[in-house]
Motif scaffolding. Structure first.
Motif, PDB file in Angstrom:
ATOM      1  N   GLU A  10      -7.942   0.032 -12.444  1.00 24.08           N
ATOM      2  CA  GLU A  10      -6.906  -0.566 -13.293  1.00 24.08           C
ATOM      3  C   GLU A  10      -5.531  -0.003 -12.946  1.00 24.08           C
ATOM      4  OE1 GLU A  10      -7.812  -0.204 -17.397  1.00 24.08           O
ATOM      5  OE2 GLU A  10      -9.600  -1.495 -17.295  1.00 24.08           O
ATOM      6  N   GLU A  11      -5.476   1.278 -12.660  1.00 21.30           N
ATOM      7  CA  GLU A  11      -4.203   1.897 -12.294  1.00 21.30           C
ATOM      8  C   GLU A  11      -3.708   1.355 -10.958  1.00 21.30           C
ATOM      9  OE1 GLU A  11      -0.949   4.743 -12.412  1.00 21.30           O
ATOM     10  OE2 GLU A  11      -2.199   3.688 -13.865  1.00 21.30           O
ATOM     11  N   ALA A  12      -4.624   1.169 -10.010  1.00 18.92           N
ATOM     12  CA  ALA A  12      -4.238   0.628  -8.711  1.00 18.92           C
ATOM     13  C   ALA A  12      -3.678  -0.784  -8.852  1.00 18.92           C
ATOM     14  CB  ALA A  12      -5.444   0.631  -7.765  1.00 18.92           C
ATOM     15  N   VAL A  13      -4.324  -1.610  -9.685  1.00 17.83           N
ATOM     16  CA  VAL A  13      -3.829  -2.975  -9.913  1.00 17.83           C
ATOM     17  C   VAL A  13      -2.425  -2.921 -10.507  1.00 17.83           C
ATOM     18  CG1 VAL A  13      -4.151  -5.066 -11.289  1.00 17.83           C
ATOM     19  CG2 VAL A  13      -6.108  -4.018 -10.147  1.00 17.83           C
ATOM     20  N   ARG A  14      -2.226  -2.063 -11.501  1.00 22.46           N
ATOM     21  CA  ARG A  14      -0.908  -1.965 -12.135  1.00 22.46           C
ATOM     22  C   ARG A  14       0.153  -1.547 -11.133  1.00 22.46           C
ATOM     23  NH1 ARG A  14       2.398   1.754 -14.107  1.00 22.46           N
ATOM     24  NH2 ARG A  14       0.988   3.482 -13.603  1.00 22.46           N
ATOM     25  N   ARG A  15      -0.140  -0.515 -10.355  1.00 22.45           N
ATOM     26  CA  ARG A  15       0.845  -0.001  -9.400  1.00 22.45           C
ATOM     27  C   ARG A  15       1.179  -1.047  -8.338  1.00 22.45           C
ATOM     28  NH1 ARG A  15       4.072   3.997 -10.271  1.00 22.45           N
ATOM     29  NH2 ARG A  15       4.303   4.050  -8.008  1.00 22.45           N
ATOM     30  N   MET A  16       0.169  -1.754  -7.852  1.00 23.89           N
ATOM     31  CA  MET A  16       0.424  -2.752  -6.819  1.00 23.89           C
ATOM     32  C   MET A  16       1.254  -3.907  -7.362  1.00 23.89           C
ATOM     33  SD  MET A  16      -3.310  -2.713  -4.918  1.00 23.89           S
ATOM     34  CE  MET A  16      -2.848  -3.779  -3.569  1.00 23.89           C
ATOM     35  N   ASN A  17       0.950  -4.348  -8.565  1.00 21.58           N
ATOM     36  CA  ASN A  17       1.717  -5.458  -9.138  1.00 21.58           C
ATOM     37  C   ASN A  17       3.159  -5.072  -9.430  1.00 21.58           C
ATOM     38  OD1 ASN A  17      -0.145  -7.568  -9.071  1.00 21.58           O
ATOM     39  ND2 ASN A  17      -1.112  -6.923 -10.981  1.00 21.58           N
ATOM     40  N   GLU A  18       3.396  -3.802  -9.691  1.00 22.61           N
ATOM     41  CA  GLU A  18       4.772  -3.352  -9.907  1.00 22.61           C
ATOM     42  C   GLU A  18       5.597  -3.421  -8.626  1.00 22.61           C
ATOM     43  OE1 GLU A  18       4.450   0.512 -11.618  1.00 22.61           O
ATOM     44  OE2 GLU A  18       4.218  -0.241 -13.661  1.00 22.61           O
ATOM     45  N   THR A  19       4.935  -3.389  -7.485  1.00 18.24           N
ATOM     46  CA  THR A  19       5.663  -3.475  -6.216  1.00 18.24           C
ATOM     47  C   THR A  19       5.687  -4.895  -5.661  1.00 18.24           C
ATOM     48  OG1 THR A  19       3.743  -3.074  -4.771  1.00 18.24           O
ATOM     49  CG2 THR A  19       4.852  -1.150  -5.693  1.00 18.24           C
ATOM     50  N   CYS A  20       4.879  -5.794  -6.222  1.00 21.89           N
ATOM     51  CA  CYS A  20       4.786  -7.165  -5.693  1.00 21.89           C
ATOM     52  C   CYS A  20       5.978  -8.008  -6.144  1.00 21.89           C
ATOM     53  CB  CYS A  20       3.495  -7.831  -6.176  1.00 21.89           C
ATOM     54  SG  CYS A  20       2.002  -7.277  -5.327  1.00 21.89           S
ATOM     55  N   VAL A  21       6.292  -9.005  -5.347  1.00 18.27           N
ATOM     56  CA  VAL A  21       7.306  -9.986  -5.711  1.00 18.27           C
ATOM     57  C   VAL A  21       6.608 -11.220  -6.256  1.00 18.27           C
ATOM     58  CG1 VAL A  21       8.920  -9.157  -3.972  1.00 18.27           C
ATOM     59  CG2 VAL A  21       7.319 -10.987  -3.380  1.00 18.27           C
ATOM     60  N   ASP A  22       7.361 -12.130  -6.872  1.00 20.50           N
ATOM     61  CA  ASP A  22       6.783 -13.368  -7.362  1.00 20.50           C
ATOM     62  C   ASP A  22       6.159 -14.137  -6.202  1.00 20.50           C
ATOM     63  OD1 ASP A  22       7.617 -12.813  -9.900  1.00 20.50           O
ATOM     64  OD2 ASP A  22       9.436 -14.037  -9.791  1.00 20.50           O
ATOM     65  N   GLY A  23       4.928 -14.558  -6.393  1.00 23.14           N
ATOM     66  CA  GLY A  23       4.213 -15.279  -5.343  1.00 23.14           C
ATOM     67  C   GLY A  23       2.931 -14.593  -4.933  1.00 23.14           C
ATOM     68  N   ILE A  24       2.813 -13.297  -5.249  1.00 20.64           N
ATOM     69  CA  ILE A  24       1.577 -12.538  -5.016  1.00 20.64           C
ATOM     70  C   ILE A  24       1.270 -11.749  -6.287  1.00 20.64           C
ATOM     71  CG2 ILE A  24       0.450 -10.667  -3.751  1.00 20.64           C
ATOM     72  CD1 ILE A  24       0.733 -12.958  -1.929  1.00 20.64           C
ATOM     73  N   MET A  80       0.831  -1.210   0.000  1.00 23.07           N
ATOM     74  CA  MET A  80       0.000   0.000   0.000  1.00 23.07           C
ATOM     75  C   MET A  80       0.864   1.257   0.000  1.00 23.07           C
ATOM     76  SD  MET A  80      -3.092  -1.073  -0.075  1.00 23.07           S
ATOM     77  CE  MET A  80      -3.771  -2.734   0.067  1.00 23.07           C
ATOM     78  N   ARG A  81       1.925   1.247   0.798  1.00 19.45           N
ATOM     79  CA  ARG A  81       2.796   2.423   0.874  1.00 19.45           C
ATOM     80  C   ARG A  81       3.559   2.618  -0.440  1.00 19.45           C
ATOM     81  NH1 ARG A  81       3.888   0.081   6.118  1.00 19.45           N
ATOM     82  NH2 ARG A  81       2.954   1.328   7.788  1.00 19.45           N
ATOM     83  N   ARG A  82       4.140   1.547  -0.950  1.00 21.02           N
ATOM     84  CA  ARG A  82       4.995   1.663  -2.134  1.00 21.02           C
ATOM     85  C   ARG A  82       4.197   1.953  -3.401  1.00 21.02           C
ATOM     86  NH1 ARG A  82       8.797  -3.441  -0.283  1.00 21.02           N
ATOM     87  NH2 ARG A  82       9.977  -2.274   1.294  1.00 21.02           N
ATOM     88  N   ALA A  83       2.957   1.470  -3.451  1.00 21.57           N
ATOM     89  CA  ALA A  83       2.102   1.744  -4.610  1.00 21.57           C
ATOM     90  C   ALA A  83       1.314   3.036  -4.438  1.00 21.57           C
ATOM     91  CB  ALA A  83       1.145   0.574  -4.833  1.00 21.57           C
ATOM     92  N   ASP A  84       1.469   3.688  -3.284  1.00 15.88           N
ATOM     93  CA  ASP A  84       0.803   4.961  -2.995  1.00 15.88           C
ATOM     94  C   ASP A  84      -0.720   4.829  -3.085  1.00 15.88           C
ATOM     95  OD1 ASP A  84       0.849   7.577  -2.154  1.00 15.88           O
ATOM     96  OD2 ASP A  84       0.894   8.394  -4.184  1.00 15.88           O
TER      97      ASP A  84
END
Length: 260
Positions: free
Chosen positions: A76-90, A29-33
């Motif tokens: 859609e933007e929130a999904v993109r931003r969160m996935n950019e901060t996620c590691v493999d496995g989530i 949440m923090r890293r994806a703002d």
């Protein structure tokens, strides 16, 4: 404003527990703002709740997290931003607006869940079930009018009939999909069903003291809310109860992956 996040959990991250998943999403949440709301008081924390904690060692294609926002964001933007901060496995799958009422949270309305169950290849740790004989035995097992087992809780144990808590089952290739009761009223874990089957079929039982000795692997596929009335069961996915969220796009810079 409230939002429901659907995500999948797989690979090595299936071995992290619920509290670690919660801490993981706090960082996301923090890293994806994401403009998530906080509680008040001297020790504020993010307002989030999970529909149902996933057991350690299970993978899932349908996990849900509800959050409260301070302002709307484009889904859609929130999904993109969160996935950019996620590691493999989530992997975040959707971000949808949901009703404001507390009684509509995923934790409150959860009624059922789908699990895909697959026999493991025999290893030194895991046992095995005969193939394809196990399917015939499982079909006989599920045709019983009652499946009575002793179910242990934190405070006691009681005998229960599992059969009414399995709403649907079907074979899918070499696996079986079962839909079970889930939530605060009735909750049936898939391993309890399969261990009852092993006992019924006189197959070797897993050793609780040996990690990985269960001959089956379990993958949660989806979670449902019950919308039926007058005793008629009607299930809809938790995702379908949300709607597309429109709002401000997030304009922060992409976090450096080395900082995750």
């Amino acid at each position: 404003m409230k939002a429901r996040i659907k995500f999948r959990k797989y690979g090595v991250l299936k071995f992290i527990g619920h509290l670690d998943v919660m801490r993981y999403f706090q960082k996301v949440m923090r890293r994806a703002d994401i403009p998530i709301a906080f509680t008040g008081g001297f020790s504020p924390h993010m307002i989030m709740s999970f529909a149902s904690p996933l057991g350690i060692g299970l993978e899932s294609d349908g996990e849900y997290l509800d959050i409260e926002l301070t302002k709307p964001v484009a889904g859609e933007e929130a999904v993109r931003r969160m996935n950019e901060t996620c590691v493999d496995g989530i992997e975040v799958l959707s971000f949808r607006q949901i009703a404001e009422e507390k009684k509509q949270t995923g934790m409150t309305i959860l009624s059922a869940a789908d699990y895909l169950i697959t026999p493991k290849e025999k290893t030194e740790a895991a046992g095995s079930v005969p193939a394809p004989d196990w399917k015939e035995r499982f079909a006989d097992f599920m045709r019983q009018d009652e499946i009575r087992v002793v179910k242990q809780t934190k405070r006691s144990e009681r005998e229960v009939d599992l059969r009414p808590l399995v709403y649907h089952w079907e074979f899918r290739g070499d696996s079986v999909l079962i839909q079970t009761a889930a939530g605060s009223v009735e909750n049936l874990k898939p391993d309890l069903v399969m261990h009852a089957f092993l006992k019924y079929a006189s197959y070797p039982m897993p050793d609780p003291a040996t990690p990985g000795s269960d001959p089956f692997s379990y993958r949660r596929q989806e979670m449902y809310a019950g919308t039926g009335k007058d005793g008629v069961r009607h299930l809809v996915t938790l995702e379908s109860l949300g709607e597309e969220m429109r709002g401000e796009e997030i304009e922060t810079e992409t976090p450096d992956r080395k900082d995750r």
